[in-house]
Design an enzyme around this catalytic site. Sequence first.
Site, short mmCIF file in Angstrom:
data_model
loop_
_atom_site.label_atom_id
_atom_site.label_comp_id
_atom_site.label_asym_id
_atom_site.label_seq_id
_atom_site.Cartn_x
_atom_site.Cartn_y
_atom_site.Cartn_z
N LYS A 35 -29.77 13.07 -36.81
CA LYS A 35 -29.20 13.23 -35.20
C LYS A 35 -30.66 13.41 -34.39
CE LYS A 35 -29.00 18.10 -35.35
NZ LYS A 35 -29.54 18.97 -34.49
N THR A 36 -31.58 14.42 -34.90
CA THR A 36 -32.59 14.56 -34.18
C THR A 36 -33.44 13.04 -33.76
OG1 THR A 36 -33.14 16.74 -35.25
CG2 THR A 36 -34.74 15.72 -33.90
N ASP A 220 -28.77 18.82 -27.40
CA ASP A 220 -28.71 19.00 -28.87
C ASP A 220 -27.64 19.85 -29.24
OD1 ASP A 220 -29.41 18.56 -31.43
OD2 ASP A 220 -31.51 19.70 -31.46
N GLU A 221 -27.29 19.73 -30.44
CA GLU A 221 -26.07 20.78 -30.97
C GLU A 221 -25.19 21.11 -29.97
OE1 GLU A 221 -26.61 21.61 -34.24
OE2 GLU A 221 -28.54 21.87 -34.61
N GLN A 251 -20.19 21.51 -37.87
CA GLN A 251 -20.98 22.07 -37.93
C GLN A 251 -21.17 23.56 -37.06
OE1 GLN A 251 -25.06 21.01 -39.92
NE2 GLN A 251 -24.24 18.87 -39.14
N ARG A 607 -26.78 21.13 -47.09
CA ARG A 607 -28.15 21.47 -47.18
C ARG A 607 -28.89 20.88 -48.40
NH1 ARG A 607 -28.49 21.30 -42.61
NH2 ARG A 607 -26.52 20.95 -42.94
#
Length: 723
Positions: A35-36, A220-221, A251, A607
């Site tokens: 994503k980043t 972002d997010e 998420q 995770r």
Amino acid sequence: MDVSPILDPLNEAQREAVASEMLPALVIAGAGSGKTRVLVHRIAWLCEVESVSPYSILAVTFTNKAAAEMRSRVESLLESSLGGMWIGTFHGISHRLLRTHWQEAKLKQSFQILDSDDQLRLVKRVILGLGLDDTKWPAKHARWYINGRKEEGQRPQHIQDHGDVTDRQLIRIYTAYQAACEQTGLVDFAELLLRSLELLQQNPEISTHYKAKFRHILVDEFQDTNSIQYQWLKVFAGEENPIFAVGDDDQSIYGWRGARIENIHSFESDYKQAQIFKLEQNYRSTNTILSAANSLIGNNQSRMGKKLWTEGGDGEPIYLYTAFNEQDEARFVADKIKHWVETCNGRRDEAAILYRSNAQSRVFEEVFITQSIPYRVYGGFRFFERAEIKDALAYLRLSKNSADDPSFERIVNVPTRGIGQRTVAMLRDFSKQHQLTLWEAAEKILQASLLAARASNALQEFMRLMHKLRHDIDGLELDEQVDHIIQVSGLVKHHGRDGSEKSKSRVENLEELVVAARGFHMDDELYEGMQPLDAFLTHASLEAGEGQGAQWDDCVQLMTLHASKGLEFPLVFIVGLEDGLFPSSMSMEEPGRLEEERRLCYVGITRARQQLVLTYAESRRQYGSDNYNPPSRFISEVPAELIAEVRPRAAVTKPTVRASFQANSFAAETGVKIGARVTHVKFGEGVVLDCEGKGSSARVQVHFENVGSKWLVLAYANLDMLA
DNA sequence: ATAAAACGATTTTTT
DNA sequence: ATCGTTTTAT
């Protein structure tokens, strides 16, 4: 133009998103899908290939950490520094706008930021000031209400009480609280956002300027944005500027804080030409772990839909341990970590223990201490949130702005100097009656000699001290100011009195504050035109600092599932998997909230890189008494073939492994699936939460919109399935 | 002004 | 059980 450094490290889906046209784009990025990386490479793409100036880019995140990471990654990719680019948090950027346009925003030039603790104190004082009983009107509830209204963009005058007494009082509190903020020049977190949105909405010349400046907006997010944040983004976007939004609906775990997962769906309808990209290839976890995650999250109804996959192998099975109690659970985890370190050559800091609620860390800490296993607990108080630090900051703030009533109240008798409740109450009454700040009230009261000699002297002494401090620190360097204030105010002496560990650490913290001030640089554009002290105070409010100082030791990581978002670990334990704990009993009855719990579980599972271990305890001491919670439904939502039970227990009835079969066979037998929508003649529409039994005794738990959750025997309930 | 005792709540918390 | 807050007593 050589685009290879930008595009080569990407997979097909990532590349499509990064090199997409300059149109609105929504990137649904699964956990561990880069994503980043997409965000960073998109910025690089815009700058290098589309020749967009960094000055025209606005990139927004939720945390300072994410903002800093994004900036540094873009800089290292482009091999240049991005001075002019705005990368920051929603709050940071809002703050910057308000500082620049403080007049249009109708703020004091030197407005300061109220953190949530400050806010709570102020709300409480306002409640008392209105003559309300603070046990009937809890400050926490009022704060929740105020922030909720602000996040919906509502000012007190916009809200209807509908004749409801409770609402009317809350609106009164909101009104009075807001007036207190205005008068003292304080702005809370929600206010930063709302105020800057209003600034843009009410001043076309300002919004036009920023719309012309920021041609590209990246977020972002995105799934965590609340309604005001989305509106805020839309103002910047206008008709012209494309938003590049990255997020993952699966998420979304902050719905309870106002995050609106629906914004993801709205995006598609708000921007018809929007391109949607899905990143589903995962670079983090084994196949086994991803299958577990996919299967679990598949139980949620409202999803965009997404399936993680990897080119990697299956790896190890997921271990499931049934502990006798929470002690046994902790010991098992400790053993497993020892094994990981000793025989698998792993490191302790590769292991993370994730739990639903903070209270669960205790047992682990106790066991780790007795077994001498170094550990680190995430969360807890951060540096600038510690009481002694806030005391010192209150001195600084009050010396800067004598109208800062909350700071005045905080320190007027810290260290104790004989100004008791009665004196403070008198100051409050007087200030309220004459519309004065506490400071002004104190001056007037002293002039008029309205106090008894002892109180009067004490107050006079305090005022003299503040005058002296204000005078002394003028012209000093920031760190000298801080040092001077903590010494002369007597804070250091006050905390250093008894030699306990706690008081020692408080003194150390105060000294650390001086160091922080010394290391504080004004080079950030954010602080342009501000006085160093104002800037430092802002920094303290907007960036509460790390939970603990840098811990380089090799420590086991303990944290809540919420805190684990965005992190990854080779070895992950999700503990306390019991119905009532995780999912929390407070969320179990409502389908929407249960789905959020499930997403939280999904976050936890994803995770893990190599090894995932699930544990639950048959008996757990909670609130002082023993509880026997059933194993979490989430365990049964992981396919049994992926799970290896560490302690298979033949004799005892343990439906865990069979549970997923059970849910499946139940569905096959009865046609009723968990999550299905049904109607009942009497209760109306609802959602199936759980099932048990077979044949004529098959029962389902259904949550009805109007009447809550009920267990119904299928044979009698006459449920109709809805499509 | 401090200490003891009673009381109460208790999911998660980017800023 | 336990932690933080508030009331009460010294």
